[in-house]
Scaffold this active site. Structure first.
Site, PDB file in Angstrom:
ATOM      1  N   GLY A 208     -54.022  23.593 -26.369  1.00 27.11           N
ATOM      2  CA  GLY A 208     -54.230  23.158 -24.986  1.00 27.11           C
ATOM      3  C   GLY A 208     -53.242  22.100 -24.572  1.00 27.11           C
ATOM      4  N   ASN A 209     -53.487  21.494 -23.426  1.00 23.50           N
ATOM      5  CA  ASN A 209     -52.625  20.403 -22.970  1.00 23.50           C
ATOM      6  C   ASN A 209     -53.489  19.370 -22.248  1.00 23.50           C
ATOM      7  OD1 ASN A 209     -52.583  20.976 -19.960  1.00 23.50           O
ATOM      8  ND2 ASN A 209     -51.859  22.929 -20.776  1.00 23.50           N
ATOM      9  N   ARG A 210     -52.864  18.276 -21.858  1.00 22.05           N
ATOM     10  CA  ARG A 210     -53.612  17.138 -21.340  1.00 22.05           C
ATOM     11  C   ARG A 210     -53.823  17.153 -19.830  1.00 22.05           C
ATOM     12  NH1 ARG A 210     -54.005  12.995 -25.014  1.00 22.05           N
ATOM     13  NH2 ARG A 210     -52.533  13.048 -26.722  1.00 22.05           N
ATOM     14  N   SER A 211     -53.478  18.217 -19.166  1.00 26.57           N
ATOM     15  CA  SER A 211     -53.614  18.209 -17.703  1.00 26.57           C
ATOM     16  C   SER A 211     -55.079  18.004 -17.304  1.00 26.57           C
ATOM     17  CB  SER A 211     -53.108  19.535 -17.127  1.00 26.57           C
ATOM     18  OG  SER A 211     -53.390  19.567 -15.753  1.00 26.57           O
ATOM     19  N   ALA A 275     -51.081  23.283 -15.489  1.00 22.20           N
ATOM     20  CA  ALA A 275     -50.184  23.237 -16.641  1.00 22.20           C
ATOM     21  C   ALA A 275     -50.482  24.477 -17.475  1.00 22.20           C
ATOM     22  CB  ALA A 275     -50.419  21.965 -17.444  1.00 22.20           C
TER      23      ALA A 275
END
Ligand code: CTP
Length: 400
Positions: A208-211, A275
């Site tokens: 995943g990502n931090r968006s 993102a």
């Protein structure tokens, strides 16, 4: 300073009781509110309640206080008219310009922004007659916010609930803040992606990502206040639904692509604020990946995800569609941004300089908006809604 004048129209649906809370919020935040109920709505909330809460006399028809010409004056002097709840019948009468009670007269004489918060059963909301009436009102510049999904009167659930009064209040506040100008996105369909995709490895793990999704949500809220019909495709944000927008929930890049392409088919604007993971695991393990004693973990093979922004921009479901992308850059911000704008083929690219102060999840943002025609608009550090409004300020003339 004179208090902003708000007319609160109330039509005959069970959700009329929620309008009391909206009225409270408006009066307590310094608005002078005149309530104009329909005759039918008095079955749900009586005139005495409206009169006591607003501090003004209340009438449903044009034959009271005729010397004050209320059927003209109330609308003429308003800074905002909000109708909550707006029933199917009220929307029909407004769309056809009828003037058979005080509220419909007021709607015809008002020259200020008008907000309708519809509430009705799903079947009524989806009926072609209501669809056309809503489209007519939006085309003429009214802000018609999408009803919420949830429990309706009785045991049914579906689309048609009046949004939370606090959220309708926020829409009113944003519309009032824009002044007497007609909502510039009225009649437009705007698709916004927000959040960050998660690419599953096994049933319990993902890449995943931090968006946080906050910038995309700010775009959705501001677009609603500017009159747009908003489809928000959200990936894993966990944020409360912005009122007045249709929400599509997705998890992965593949699902996000499908949802965005579907919604983009009749969209005037597509904004890719999400993102999106560039890669996903080549294989999904149906069972949890277990560690084995004495063995190194197996490497994770990745495959490319499609570039949704480039695809939307390349396809242009409608020739006049405006496509907006986002980019986070650490160095050579403008040069990299320009190159990305060209590569993706979008009309506008919001370039965030990623730095210490500007982390994912923050309430504020700072950016430069690059345009395909060479324009460059710096947006100073400030609330994400301010950046969102700058984006719409740049989109709006390009739609015309
Ligand atoms: N985007 C997309 N699909 C992807 C990746 C990104 O639609 N598979 C969109 C994002 O929503 C954003 C824009 O493309 O609007 C920019 O994404 P970014 O990650 O900055 O661009 P990349 O093409 O991944 O470029 P790079 O990683 O080389 O910086």
């Amino acid at each position: 300073m004179e208090k902003p004048k708000v007319v609160l129209g109330v039509s005959g649906g069970i959700a009329a009781y929620k309008a009391c809370e909206l009225l409270r919020r408006l009066t307590e935040s310094g608005h002078d509110v005149r309530v104009v109920p329909t005759e039918a709505s008095l079955h749900f909330v009586g005139a005495a309640t409206w009169s006591a809460l607003s501090g003004h006399p209340v009438s449903t028809e044009v034959w009271n206080d005729v010397h004050e010409v209320p059927h003209v004056r109330i609308g003429q002097h308003a800074d905002l008219v909000v109708v909550a709840p707006a029933t199917a019948d009220l929307l029909a009468r407004a769309a056809h310009g009828l003037a058979d009670d005080l509220l419909t007269n007021t709607l015809l004489t008002a020259r200020c922004p008008v907000v309708f918060a519809p509430a009705m059963h799903t079947e009524m909301w989806e009926h072609p007659a209501t669809r056309e009436n809503v489209a007519t009102l939006r085309r003429r510049g009214a802000v018609v916010i999408e009803p919420a999904v949830g429990r309706l009167t009785g045991v049914d659930t579906g689309k048609g609930r009046l949004p939370d009064p606090g959220e309708i209040f926020e829409v009113c506040r944003r519309v009032l803040a824009r002044g007497p100008a007609a909502p510039d996105l009225a009649g437009r369909h705007v698709v916004i992606s927000a959040g960050g995709t998660r690419e599953p490895l096994d049933p319990v793990r993902y890449l995943g990502n931090r968006s946080s999704g906050k910038q995309g949500y700010a775009l959705a809220r501001t677009a609603v206040a500017r009159g747009a019909r908003v489809t928000l495709v959200e990936a894993n944000t966990g944020l409360p639904d912005p009122s007045g927008a249709d929400i599509v929930r997705v998890g992965t890049a593949t699902q996000l692509r499908e949802a965005v392409l579907k919604a983009a088919a009749d969209a005037d604007v597509v904004v890719m604020a999400a993102a999106v993971a560039d890669f996903r695991p080549a294989e999904y393990a149906a069972g949890k990946i277990k560690k084995k004693d004495g063995q190194e973990p197996a490497p994770i093979a990745l495959v490319r995800n499609p570039d949704i922004l480039a695809e939307v921009a390349g396809r242009r479901a409608r020739p006049e569609q405006i496509v907006v992308g986002f980019a986070a850059e650490t160095d050579n911000v403008l040069a990299n941004g320009r190159e990305k704008l060209r590569r993706k083929g979008c009309d506008l690219l919001v370039v965030n300089e990623v730095g210490e102060r500007r982390t994912f999840g923050a309430e504020e943002n700072e950016a430069v908006v690059l345009a395909a025609d060479g324009g460059e608009t710096p947006v100073p550090f400030g609330p994400k809604e301010a950046l969102a409004d700058t984006v719409w300020d740049l989109v709006s003339p390009r739609l015309a």
